[in-house]
Design an enzyme around this catalytic site. Structure first.
Site, PDB file in Angstrom:
ATOM      1  N   TYR B 106      45.816  60.296  37.154  1.00 34.44           N
ATOM      2  CA  TYR B 106      45.002  59.786  36.049  1.00 34.44           C
ATOM      3  C   TYR B 106      45.817  58.845  35.180  1.00 34.44           C
ATOM      4  O   TYR B 106      47.019  59.071  34.966  1.00 34.44           O
ATOM      5  CB  TYR B 106      44.525  60.937  35.155  1.00 34.44           C
ATOM      6  CG  TYR B 106      43.463  61.806  35.779  1.00 34.44           C
ATOM      7  CD1 TYR B 106      42.108  61.541  35.559  1.00 34.44           C
ATOM      8  CD2 TYR B 106      43.807  62.901  36.564  1.00 34.44           C
ATOM      9  CE1 TYR B 106      41.137  62.351  36.113  1.00 34.44           C
ATOM     10  CE2 TYR B 106      42.835  63.712  37.123  1.00 34.44           C
ATOM     11  CZ  TYR B 106      41.497  63.438  36.897  1.00 34.44           C
ATOM     12  OH  TYR B 106      40.533  64.234  37.446  1.00 34.44           O
ATOM     13  N   TYR B 145      44.908  65.847  43.973  1.00 36.26           N
ATOM     14  CA  TYR B 145      46.203  65.989  43.287  1.00 36.26           C
ATOM     15  C   TYR B 145      46.568  67.466  43.153  1.00 36.26           C
ATOM     16  O   TYR B 145      45.695  68.334  43.039  1.00 36.26           O
ATOM     17  CB  TYR B 145      46.189  65.294  41.924  1.00 36.26           C
ATOM     18  CG  TYR B 145      45.122  65.751  40.966  1.00 36.26           C
ATOM     19  CD1 TYR B 145      45.321  66.866  40.150  1.00 36.26           C
ATOM     20  CD2 TYR B 145      43.922  65.063  40.852  1.00 36.26           C
ATOM     21  CE1 TYR B 145      44.335  67.279  39.251  1.00 36.26           C
ATOM     22  CE2 TYR B 145      42.933  65.461  39.961  1.00 36.26           C
ATOM     23  CZ  TYR B 145      43.152  66.572  39.164  1.00 36.26           C
ATOM     24  OH  TYR B 145      42.186  66.974  38.300  1.00 36.26           O
ATOM     25  N   ARG B 155      43.521  69.984  43.663  1.00 36.65           N
ATOM     26  CA  ARG B 155      42.113  69.697  43.365  1.00 36.65           C
ATOM     27  C   ARG B 155      41.581  68.738  44.431  1.00 36.65           C
ATOM     28  O   ARG B 155      42.242  67.760  44.778  1.00 36.65           O
ATOM     29  CB  ARG B 155      41.957  68.982  42.003  1.00 36.65           C
ATOM     30  CG  ARG B 155      42.162  69.781  40.746  1.00 36.65           C
ATOM     31  CD  ARG B 155      41.238  70.937  40.465  1.00 36.65           C
ATOM     32  NE  ARG B 155      39.818  70.863  40.805  1.00 36.65           N
ATOM     33  CZ  ARG B 155      38.868  70.269  40.091  1.00 36.65           C
ATOM     34  NH1 ARG B 155      39.148  69.633  38.973  1.00 36.65           N
ATOM     35  NH2 ARG B 155      37.604  70.300  40.479  1.00 36.65           N
ATOM     36  N   HIS B 158      37.491  64.250  43.202  1.00 36.04           N
ATOM     37  CA  HIS B 158      36.285  64.526  42.400  1.00 36.04           C
ATOM     38  C   HIS B 158      36.158  63.476  41.308  1.00 36.04           C
ATOM     39  O   HIS B 158      37.138  62.811  40.943  1.00 36.04           O
ATOM     40  CB  HIS B 158      36.343  65.923  41.775  1.00 36.04           C
ATOM     41  CG  HIS B 158      37.491  66.098  40.824  1.00 36.04           C
ATOM     42  ND1 HIS B 158      38.758  66.426  41.250  1.00 36.04           N
ATOM     43  CD2 HIS B 158      37.580  65.961  39.477  1.00 36.04           C
ATOM     44  CE1 HIS B 158      39.576  66.503  40.216  1.00 36.04           C
ATOM     45  NE2 HIS B 158      38.888  66.215  39.109  1.00 36.04           N
ATOM     46  N   HIS B 160      34.553  63.104  37.351  1.00 33.32           N
ATOM     47  CA  HIS B 160      33.998  63.814  36.191  1.00 33.32           C
ATOM     48  C   HIS B 160      32.785  63.055  35.653  1.00 33.32           C
ATOM     49  O   HIS B 160      32.803  61.814  35.604  1.00 33.32           O
ATOM     50  CB  HIS B 160      35.036  63.904  35.079  1.00 33.32           C
ATOM     51  CG  HIS B 160      36.238  64.730  35.440  1.00 33.32           C
ATOM     52  ND1 HIS B 160      36.341  66.064  35.103  1.00 33.32           N
ATOM     53  CD2 HIS B 160      37.379  64.425  36.098  1.00 33.32           C
ATOM     54  CE1 HIS B 160      37.510  66.529  35.534  1.00 33.32           C
ATOM     55  NE2 HIS B 160      38.161  65.565  36.149  1.00 33.32           N
TER      56      HIS B 160
END
Lengths: 210, 235
Positions: B106, B145, B155, B158, B160
């Site tokens: 991120y 990640y 994870r 995905h 959000h």
């Protein structure tokens, strides 16, 4: 026939702030332009271990100083304020602390529908005649890493007689009720209130079903 | 009231419980006490109102930087319709999305792991739906990640999604996933939803018809916000 089931919630996670946060969204007064009594709300979010929780997304929603929501479903004749939308967002800092600047909302009717007929009876008394009014309050949404979905609570104001007859507060056992009533704050000058949020354990904040 | 909407309680099995032991931090952040009933008042029947004028028109495209450069990764479109529980399209819904880059990192100060950042990818987008409730984003497929404080736990890729519907009652935040990824079955957050059908609704469908031939893949995800008309419409 297709069934439309509401989509499941999932945690906001820790990495949202560059997508959701914008400068100034914790000041609902637009830098003092909204009419009404300015209130500074300060608080801290803690978890079950007592540790502060950083990066909690807090959103507030409220009526203006006349008790009118800036939304088409509120078609009452209580006055709109073009400088007050009623929505704010912020996130907690490294110490779990957050701050909003807003105005104190007016009382609003308890009913979800038929708001205008209730509004017209305002002059005749705010709790009589079967028309129940809510005490001034602010709705709060809480999202965080470690919260699988939204938590909902409300902030009420200290020293309000209407707190005693508020329908949402009345549904909460007495010992818990006071946790939703803000404490006088320590900010100098402006009216300041304090509203701490305990996610779990000793002193846990009462939360509402969504 | 002009818009007589009923809000039913969420079906329990279709939403994740607050305490999901495999998702460790829920153990200290899930409330212990049962939740109180909230009367459905004007406070809950209203909420912030958004229009398409609130969001710059270019924010639907996450794959193109401010200087016109293309982000690294597998280009894709994410496309769908937002409805209420009656299947009516939800206009004026603010959708905000955010995601990791193709390497699974991120663009956020707290994400300090050693995967590369992409100077042409921030990973945040916004749109407000029109009358047809339709939304469409262009982005890149995010990477998986590893999650700190777990043993070799990743994870799944995905995205959000934050949604403001017509009122405070329909406000929600979720995540969506990619079909066929083996990490989906290991994901404590996705698997925290009790019902398999409710989990499946968060998995996008591969759908070439919403992609662009020779350019980008297409995935489809329809979303349902809470709220239905109290009185069924006749005819």
């Amino acid at each position: 026939m297709t069934k439309y089931i509401p989509t499941a919630g999932q945690t906001v996670g820790p990495f949202y702030n560059y997508a959701l946060m914008r400068d100034g969204e914790n000041d609902l007064t637009g830098g003092g332009k909204a009419s009404g009594e300015t209130v500074v709300i300060e608080g801290r979010v803690t978890e079950g271990s007592g540790a502060p929780v950083r990066d909690v997304l807090l959103e507030i929603w409220q009526a203006n100083s006349h008790g009118r929501y800036n939304h088409p479903a509120d078609d009452s004749d209580r006055g709109l304020d073009e400088n007050f939308r009623g929505f704010g967002r912020t996130l907690s800092d490294e110490d779990g602390c957050f701050r909003f600047v807003t105005i104190k909302p007016g009382a609003v009717p308890a009913e979800g529908a038929g708001g205008s007929s209730v509004g017209e009876s305002a002059a005749g008394g705010r709790t009589g005649g079967g028309n129940v009014w809510q005490a001034p309050h602010i709705a709060i949404s809480i999202f965080a890493s470690g919260l699988t979905r939204r938590l909902v609570t409300r902030l009420y104001f200290p020293g309000e007689d209407a707190n005693a007859t508020d329908p949402a507060l009345s549904g909460i056992p007495e010992g818990d009720r006071e946790r939703l009533i803000a404490k006088p704050g320590d900010g100098g000058g402006e009216k300041s209130i304090r509203f701490d949020i305990v996610l779990q354990g000793e002193g846990e904040t009462p939360f509402f079903e969504e | 009231m002009t818009d007589d909407i009923e809000y039913r309680d969420y079906a329990k099995g279709a939403q994740p419980p607050y305490l999901t032991p495999n998702y460790k931090s829920t153990k200290v952040r899930s409330p212990n006490k049962p939740q109180y009933k909230l009367p459905r008042t004007l406070t809950e029947a209203t909420g912030p109102v958004f229009t398409q004028d609130d969001v710059p028109a270019d924010e639907w495209d996450l794959s193109t930087s401010a200087t016109g450069e293309t982000a690294l990764g597998q280009l894709m479109f994410m496309d769908g319709v937002i409805t209420d529980e009656d299947g009516r399209p939800m206009a004026n819904t603010l959708i905000e999305i955010w995601q990791a880059n193709a390497a699974g990192r991120y663009a956020h100060a707290v994400d300090t792991r050693d995967a590369p950042l992409d100077p042409n990818f921030t990973g945040a987008g916004r749109i407000v739906t029109g009358e047809d409730g339709h939304y469409r984003f262009k982005t890149i497929r995010p990477g998986a990640y590893p999650v700190p404080n777990y043993e070799n736990y990743w994870r799944p890729p995905h995205i959000h999604i934050s949604l403001f519907g017509r009122s405070f009652m329909s406000r929600m935040i979720t995540q969506c996933y990619f079909p066929g990824d083996p990490l989906n079955d290991e994901c404590h957050i996705l698997q925290g939803i009790p019902e398999a059908v409710a989990r499946d609704r968060l998995v996008m469908k591969f759908d070439p018809s919403v992609g662009v031939n020779g350019h980008a893949l297409g995935y489809r995800l329809d979303l349902v916000l809470r709220g239905r008309r109290a009185t069924p419409m006749v005819g």
